[in-house]
Design an enzyme around this catalytic site. Structure first.
Site, PDB file in Angstrom:
ATOM      1  N   TRP A 133      -9.254   4.866  -1.424  1.00 17.98           N
ATOM      2  CA  TRP A 133      -9.728   4.453  -2.745  1.00 17.98           C
ATOM      3  C   TRP A 133      -9.002   3.236  -3.284  1.00 17.98           C
ATOM      4  O   TRP A 133      -9.448   2.618  -4.247  1.00 17.98           O
ATOM      5  CB  TRP A 133      -9.548   5.602  -3.750  1.00 17.98           C
ATOM      6  CG  TRP A 133      -8.189   6.240  -3.670  1.00 17.98           C
ATOM      7  CD1 TRP A 133      -7.869   7.395  -3.018  1.00 17.98           C
ATOM      8  CD2 TRP A 133      -6.955   5.750  -4.231  1.00 17.98           C
ATOM      9  NE1 TRP A 133      -6.518   7.649  -3.135  1.00 17.98           N
ATOM     10  CE2 TRP A 133      -5.943   6.659  -3.874  1.00 17.98           C
ATOM     11  CE3 TRP A 133      -6.628   4.638  -5.001  1.00 17.98           C
ATOM     12  CZ2 TRP A 133      -4.611   6.486  -4.254  1.00 17.98           C
ATOM     13  CZ3 TRP A 133      -5.310   4.457  -5.390  1.00 17.98           C
ATOM     14  CH2 TRP A 133      -4.319   5.385  -5.008  1.00 17.98           C
ATOM     15  N   GLU A 231      -4.519   3.494  10.041  1.00 17.31           N
ATOM     16  CA  GLU A 231      -3.638   2.717   9.168  1.00 17.31           C
ATOM     17  C   GLU A 231      -3.192   3.671   8.085  1.00 17.31           C
ATOM     18  O   GLU A 231      -3.989   4.081   7.236  1.00 17.31           O
ATOM     19  CB  GLU A 231      -4.374   1.507   8.590  1.00 17.31           C
ATOM     20  CG  GLU A 231      -3.443   0.443   8.016  1.00 17.31           C
ATOM     21  CD  GLU A 231      -3.013   0.723   6.588  1.00 17.31           C
ATOM     22  OE1 GLU A 231      -1.877   1.232   6.401  1.00 17.31           O
ATOM     23  OE2 GLU A 231      -3.792   0.452   5.676  1.00 17.31           O
ATOM     24  N   LEU A 232      -1.897   4.038   8.117  1.00 16.25           N
ATOM     25  CA  LEU A 232      -1.414   5.130   7.268  1.00 16.25           C
ATOM     26  C   LEU A 232      -0.432   4.601   6.218  1.00 16.25           C
ATOM     27  O   LEU A 232      -0.560   3.481   5.751  1.00 16.25           O
ATOM     28  CB  LEU A 232      -0.805   6.216   8.156  1.00 16.25           C
ATOM     29  CG  LEU A 232      -1.723   6.679   9.307  1.00 16.25           C
ATOM     30  CD1 LEU A 232      -1.028   7.701  10.190  1.00 16.25           C
ATOM     31  CD2 LEU A 232      -3.033   7.229   8.777  1.00 16.25           C
ATOM     32  N   CYS A 265      -0.337   0.264   0.417  1.00 19.73           N
ATOM     33  CA  CYS A 265       0.411   0.843   1.540  1.00 19.73           C
ATOM     34  C   CYS A 265       1.579  -0.049   1.938  1.00 19.73           C
ATOM     35  O   CYS A 265       2.645   0.437   2.306  1.00 19.73           O
ATOM     36  CB  CYS A 265      -0.513   1.054   2.739  1.00 19.73           C
ATOM     37  SG  CYS A 265      -1.838   2.237   2.458  1.00 19.73           S
ATOM     38  N   GLU A 359       7.206   8.377   0.572  1.00 17.21           N
ATOM     39  CA  GLU A 359       6.551   7.183   0.044  1.00 17.21           C
ATOM     40  C   GLU A 359       6.253   7.415  -1.430  1.00 17.21           C
ATOM     41  O   GLU A 359       5.681   8.445  -1.795  1.00 17.21           O
ATOM     42  CB  GLU A 359       5.246   6.893   0.791  1.00 17.21           C
ATOM     43  CG  GLU A 359       4.486   5.699   0.233  1.00 17.21           C
ATOM     44  CD  GLU A 359       3.174   5.436   0.959  1.00 17.21           C
ATOM     45  OE1 GLU A 359       2.678   4.304   0.867  1.00 17.21           O
ATOM     46  OE2 GLU A 359       2.658   6.363   1.620  1.00 17.21           O
TER      47      GLU A 359
END
Length: 454
Positions: A133, A231-232, A265, A359
């Site tokens: 999102w 892609e984290l 990210c 994170e």
């Protein structure tokens, strides 16, 4: 059943709801993607696909105001940032249109014998894209554009809170002239996505999202021998070793932390400052963060809007509160009003604390004091993530040395917010397995066929 909804994080108001697809609709979408690949992909030329993508770029720009308004409603992105995202998405589409012939050109191989050999690239087939999102247009185009150029067809699952933007983007690709089945939204459940990945007509899956989601999708893809691109998350270090303009470096740090309301990210999240600069940097950085107010994202001068949902704000609050309970020092922030979260700076974080390994997805930073270059690199690498990183130094040799030692997919030296269509994006370790943007993105889902002639 309605799982897809636009909930304005600034107000908490539900603005629109979309029905989840039925199993019959999912089957229809997969069949259309398969047919489009067998017919359009194999009959169209690279130049024809590039022309369609160039038209899609034009439509992004023509509809930028309306698209930006949707992004603001869906996830609270400041309006100027939303407009910038639409422009960047258009630039990415243009880049792949311009580079299409080079991407698809035969690659000669110097062989150890008589005759010739080349690598020829061709499409694999329908791909499932599972999108987040936080960048409703940018994330989609960096997956869709290179794969449409290759000739793959796209089955795109948007985030549950982004059905309006994904619908608008689907219309762009349709209006650009892509045929039925080439690009489709699928408002699917997790179970339906698992079924799609297992379907023999689907040739691969790309996910941008959390570690947990990535592990789940990779497990399903592995069970069915499907190519997967991930892609984290990231906990990118911002390393300051020397500077000839501390104020500019501080501002770069603030910009890198608050970009996209702190929900990027590859945003700088851990600020690793050499001892001689630590006190002055932290004083200025904390003051600069504290001076930014989270406010109405529709205003043209808003720098920081709300995080994407009240749930996201609650989760960030829990992380900050737990860090303080475990002994971290709260220098500023740590409070919220609904989904509006005050810019936050934590200090005195140690490896025993949960936040050291986590994170922080929101406008919150952690500052660390280190003795020297070696300690900075060691701390930067002491994480399970390895997406991006930032190094600030006036010593060019040191910049090369540190960049070489950092365990990350990307290193930016003396600059932030410098993503560009031609620059590969991706990480290592638990930050992912693939590259997006640049020519490398077009090689993720492609048959690199050897043709050897005697």
């Amino acid at each position: 059943m309605t799982d897809y909804a636009v909930i304005n994080p600034a107000t908490g108001e539900t603005l629109a709801s979309f029905d989840t697809f039925t199993d019959a609709q999912i089957e229809e979408a997969v069949a259309a993607a398969d047919e489009a690949h067998r017919e359009w992909s194999r009959s169209s030329t690279v130049a024809e696909r590039a022309a369609l993508l160039r038209r899609a770029a034009e439509l992004h720009r023509e509809r930028r105001e309306a698209l930006a308004d949707v992004f603001v409603r869906e996830m609270g992105k400041p309006r100027e940032a939303a407009l910038g995202e639409v422009d960047f998405a258009a630039d990415i589409a243009d880049y792949y249109a311009d580079q299409a012939e080079a991407i698809m050109a035969d690659q000669p191989i110097a062989i150890l014998g008589d005759g010739t050999a080349i690598i020829r690239r061709s499409s694999l087939g329908p791909l499932v894209g599972i999108m987040p999102w936080n960048f409703p247009a940018y994330q989609i185009v960096r997956f869709a554009a290179p794969n449409l150029i290759v000739g793959n067809t796209i089955l795109l699952k948007p985030a549950p809170q982004c059905p309006e933007s994904s619908t608008a983007l689907e219309a762009i690709y349709h209006d650009a002239g892509f045929p039925k089945g080439a690009y489709q939204n699928v408002l699917a459940t997790n179970d339906q996505i698992a079924t799609m990945i297992a379907d023999p007509r689907v040739q691969g899956v790309s996910l941008t999202g959390s570690e947990r989601a990535g592990a789940a999708v990779a497990e399903i893809a592995g069970r069915h021998l499907k190519k997967v691109a991930l892609e984290l998350g990231g906990s990118d270090p911002f390393i300051l070793l020397s500077t000839d303009d501390l104020d500019a470096t501080v501002q770069a740090g603030v910009d890198a932390r608050l970009d996209n309301n702190g929900q990027a990210c590859n945003g700088a999240k851990r600020f690793i400052i050499v001892d001689g600069l630590y006190d002055s940097f932290v004083e200025k950085f904390t003051a600069a963060m504290a001076s930014v107010e989270a406010t109405d994202p529709t205003l043209d001068d808003t720098v920081l809007g709300p995080v994407a949902s009240e749930t996201a704000a609650e989760n960030l609050q829990k992380q900050i509160d737990q860090a303080v309970e475990q002994g971290a020092t709260l220098l500023t922030g740590g409070t919220r009003d609904g989904a509006f979260f005050a810019p936050t700076v934590l200090a005195d974080v140690t490896p025993e604390m949960n936040v050291y390994r986590e994170e922080l997805f929101g406008p919150a930073a952690v500052v660390y004091r280190v003795a020297d270059e070696a300690a900075a690199v060691a701390l930067a690498n002491d994480t399970s993530f390895g997406l991006g990183s930032y190094v600030f130094t006036t010593d060019a040799e040191q910049a090369e040395r540190v960049a070489d030692k950092i365990e990350a997919g990307m290193v930016y030296v003396n600059l932030v917010l410098a993503d560009s269509p031609e620059l590969p994006f991706g990480g290592v370790k638990r930050s992912g397995t693939s590259r997006e943007l640049g020519h490398l993105a077009a090689d993720e889902f492609v048959n690199r066929k050897l043709i050897r002639i005697g």
